[in-house]
Design a protein around this motif. Structure first.
Motif, PDB file in Angstrom:
ATOM      1  N   UNK A  14       0.812  -1.219   0.000  1.00 32.56           N
ATOM      2  CA  UNK A  14       0.000   0.000   0.000  1.00 32.56           C
ATOM      3  C   UNK A  14       0.850   1.276   0.000  1.00 32.56           C
ATOM      4  N   UNK A  15       2.167   1.153  -0.061  1.00 28.67           N
ATOM      5  CA  UNK A  15       3.113   2.279   0.034  1.00 28.67           C
ATOM      6  C   UNK A  15       2.703   3.240   1.163  1.00 28.67           C
ATOM      7  N   UNK A  16       2.495   2.657   2.333  1.00 22.85           N
ATOM      8  CA  UNK A  16       1.998   3.413   3.476  1.00 22.85           C
ATOM      9  C   UNK A  16       2.943   4.538   3.905  1.00 22.85           C
ATOM     10  N   UNK A  17       4.244   4.321   3.823  1.00 22.63           N
ATOM     11  CA  UNK A  17       5.193   5.341   4.277  1.00 22.63           C
ATOM     12  C   UNK A  17       5.167   6.601   3.413  1.00 22.63           C
ATOM     13  N   UNK A  18       4.643   6.505   2.194  1.00 26.63           N
ATOM     14  CA  UNK A  18       4.569   7.680   1.328  1.00 26.63           C
ATOM     15  C   UNK A  18       3.166   8.269   1.270  1.00 26.63           C
ATOM     16  N   UNK A  19       2.284   7.805   2.143  1.00 27.10           N
ATOM     17  CA  UNK A  19       0.899   8.280   2.159  1.00 27.10           C
ATOM     18  C   UNK A  19       0.842   9.776   2.456  1.00 27.10           C
ATOM     19  N   UNK A  20      -0.088  10.457   1.812  1.00 28.83           N
ATOM     20  CA  UNK A  20      -0.288  11.899   2.032  1.00 28.83           C
ATOM     21  C   UNK A  20      -1.308  12.172   3.132  1.00 28.83           C
ATOM     22  N   UNK A  21      -1.868  11.107   3.705  1.00 28.33           N
ATOM     23  CA  UNK A  21      -2.842  11.262   4.788  1.00 28.33           C
ATOM     24  C   UNK A  21      -2.059  11.484   6.079  1.00 28.33           C
ATOM     25  N   UNK A  22      -2.122  12.716   6.620  1.00 27.31           N
ATOM     26  CA  UNK A  22      -1.256  13.054   7.742  1.00 27.31           C
ATOM     27  C   UNK A  22      -1.961  13.758   8.899  1.00 27.31           C
ATOM     28  N   UNK A  23      -3.232  14.101   8.769  1.00 25.97           N
ATOM     29  CA  UNK A  23      -3.862  14.905   9.816  1.00 25.97           C
ATOM     30  C   UNK A  23      -4.965  14.138  10.532  1.00 25.97           C
ATOM     31  N   UNK A  24      -5.223  14.547  11.754  1.00 27.92           N
ATOM     32  CA  UNK A  24      -6.304  13.971  12.540  1.00 27.92           C
ATOM     33  C   UNK A  24      -6.139  12.476  12.752  1.00 27.92           C
ATOM     34  N   UNK A  25      -7.248  11.772  12.666  1.00 21.58           N
ATOM     35  CA  UNK A  25      -7.246  10.331  12.855  1.00 21.58           C
ATOM     36  C   UNK A  25      -7.023   9.579  11.545  1.00 21.58           C
ATOM     37  N   UNK A  26      -6.839  10.311  10.458  1.00 19.62           N
ATOM     38  CA  UNK A  26      -6.685   9.704   9.140  1.00 19.62           C
ATOM     39  C   UNK A  26      -5.612   8.631   9.049  1.00 19.62           C
ATOM     40  N   UNK A  27      -4.385   8.895   9.504  1.00 20.19           N
ATOM     41  CA  UNK A  27      -3.344   7.876   9.404  1.00 20.19           C
ATOM     42  C   UNK A  27      -3.672   6.600  10.182  1.00 20.19           C
ATOM     43  N   UNK A  28      -4.208   6.751  11.389  1.00 20.21           N
ATOM     44  CA  UNK A  28      -4.575   5.582  12.193  1.00 20.21           C
ATOM     45  C   UNK A  28      -5.717   4.805  11.548  1.00 20.21           C
ATOM     46  N   UNK A  29      -6.707   5.538  11.034  1.00 19.34           N
ATOM     47  CA  UNK A  29      -7.841   4.872  10.387  1.00 19.34           C
ATOM     48  C   UNK A  29      -7.406   4.104   9.141  1.00 19.34           C
ATOM     49  N   UNK A  30      -6.553   4.705   8.340  1.00 16.23           N
ATOM     50  CA  UNK A  30      -6.095   4.024   7.122  1.00 16.23           C
ATOM     51  C   UNK A  30      -5.234   2.817   7.463  1.00 16.23           C
ATOM     52  N   UNK A  31      -4.393   2.925   8.482  1.00 12.88           N
ATOM     53  CA  UNK A  31      -3.585   1.775   8.907  1.00 12.88           C
ATOM     54  C   UNK A  31      -4.486   0.633   9.364  1.00 12.88           C
ATOM     55  N   UNK A  32      -5.564   0.974  10.062  1.00 11.36           N
ATOM     56  CA  UNK A  32      -6.513  -0.045  10.515  1.00 11.36           C
ATOM     57  C   UNK A  32      -7.193  -0.715   9.329  1.00 11.36           C
ATOM     58  N   UNK A  33      -7.639   0.071   8.347  1.00 10.30           N
ATOM     59  CA  UNK A  33      -8.294  -0.497   7.165  1.00 10.30           C
ATOM     60  C   UNK A  33      -7.337  -1.371   6.356  1.00 10.30           C
ATOM     61  N   UNK A  34      -6.102  -0.924   6.220  1.00 14.84           N
ATOM     62  CA  UNK A  34      -5.117  -1.730   5.483  1.00 14.84           C
ATOM     63  C   UNK A  34      -4.830  -3.038   6.206  1.00 14.84           C
ATOM     64  N   UNK A  35      -4.677  -2.973   7.511  1.00 14.18           N
ATOM     65  CA  UNK A  35      -4.438  -4.187   8.294  1.00 14.18           C
ATOM     66  C   UNK A  35      -5.633  -5.125   8.215  1.00 14.18           C
ATOM     67  N   UNK A  36      -6.834  -4.571   8.246  1.00 19.85           N
ATOM     68  CA  UNK A  36      -8.040  -5.379   8.131  1.00 19.85           C
ATOM     69  C   UNK A  36      -8.057  -6.139   6.804  1.00 19.85           C
TER      70      UNK A  36
END
Length: 71
Positions: A14-36
Protein backbone atom coordinates in the motif's frame (compact mmCIF):
# COMPACT_ATOMS: atom_id res chain seq x y z
CA UNK A 1 12.15 0.96 13.88
CA UNK A 2 11.44 -2.73 13.86
CA UNK A 3 9.39 -3.78 10.86
CA UNK A 4 6.90 -6.51 11.65
CA UNK A 5 5.20 -8.71 9.09
CA UNK A 6 2.04 -6.59 8.82
CA UNK A 7 3.84 -3.26 8.58
CA UNK A 8 6.18 -4.57 5.89
CA UNK A 9 3.21 -5.71 3.80
CA UNK A 10 1.34 -2.44 4.42
CA UNK A 11 4.38 -0.46 3.34
CA UNK A 12 5.32 -2.50 0.28
CA UNK A 13 1.80 -3.21 -0.96
CA UNK A 14 0.00 0.00 0.00
CA UNK A 15 3.11 2.28 0.03
CA UNK A 16 2.00 3.41 3.48
CA UNK A 17 5.19 5.34 4.28
CA UNK A 18 4.57 7.68 1.33
CA UNK A 19 0.90 8.28 2.16
CA UNK A 20 -0.29 11.90 2.03
CA UNK A 21 -2.84 11.26 4.79
CA UNK A 22 -1.26 13.05 7.74
CA UNK A 23 -3.86 14.90 9.82
CA UNK A 24 -6.30 13.97 12.54
CA UNK A 25 -7.25 10.33 12.85
CA UNK A 26 -6.69 9.70 9.14
CA UNK A 27 -3.34 7.88 9.40
CA UNK A 28 -4.58 5.58 12.19
CA UNK A 29 -7.84 4.87 10.39
CA UNK A 30 -6.10 4.02 7.12
CA UNK A 31 -3.59 1.78 8.91
CA UNK A 32 -6.51 -0.05 10.52
CA UNK A 33 -8.29 -0.50 7.17
CA UNK A 34 -5.12 -1.73 5.48
CA UNK A 35 -4.44 -4.19 8.29
CA UNK A 36 -8.04 -5.38 8.13
CA UNK A 37 -7.73 -6.09 4.41
CA UNK A 38 -4.46 -7.99 4.92
CA UNK A 39 -5.86 -10.01 7.82
CA UNK A 40 -9.02 -10.92 5.91
CA UNK A 41 -6.93 -12.24 3.03
CA UNK A 42 -4.65 -14.18 5.39
CA UNK A 43 -7.66 -15.67 7.19
CA UNK A 44 -8.69 -17.32 3.92
CA UNK A 45 -5.24 -18.83 3.49
CA UNK A 46 -3.87 -16.38 0.97
CA UNK A 47 -0.18 -15.59 1.16
CA UNK A 48 0.60 -13.24 -1.75
CA UNK A 49 -1.25 -10.16 -0.53
CA UNK A 50 -0.27 -7.88 -3.44
CA UNK A 51 -1.42 -10.37 -6.09
CA UNK A 52 -4.62 -11.11 -4.18
CA UNK A 53 -5.46 -7.40 -3.85
CA UNK A 54 -4.97 -7.00 -7.60
CA UNK A 55 -7.30 -9.94 -8.18
CA UNK A 56 -9.90 -8.42 -5.85
CA UNK A 57 -9.70 -5.09 -7.69
CA UNK A 58 -10.91 -6.62 -10.97
CA UNK A 59 -14.47 -6.78 -9.60
CA UNK A 60 -14.48 -3.98 -7.04
CA UNK A 61 -17.81 -4.58 -5.33
CA UNK A 62 -18.21 -8.32 -5.79
CA UNK A 63 -15.02 -10.13 -4.78
CA UNK A 64 -14.31 -8.25 -1.53
CA UNK A 65 -17.86 -9.01 -0.36
CA UNK A 66 -17.39 -12.67 -1.24
CA UNK A 67 -14.24 -12.69 0.87
CA UNK A 68 -16.22 -11.36 3.82
CA UNK A 69 -19.03 -13.84 3.19
CA UNK A 70 -21.55 -11.08 2.44
CA UNK A 71 -22.39 -11.78 -1.17
Amino acid sequence: MIENRTHLVRDTTFTEDTSKIRTGHGPDNMATLRSFAINQLRATGRTNIAADLREMSYQLFHRPLNLLGSA
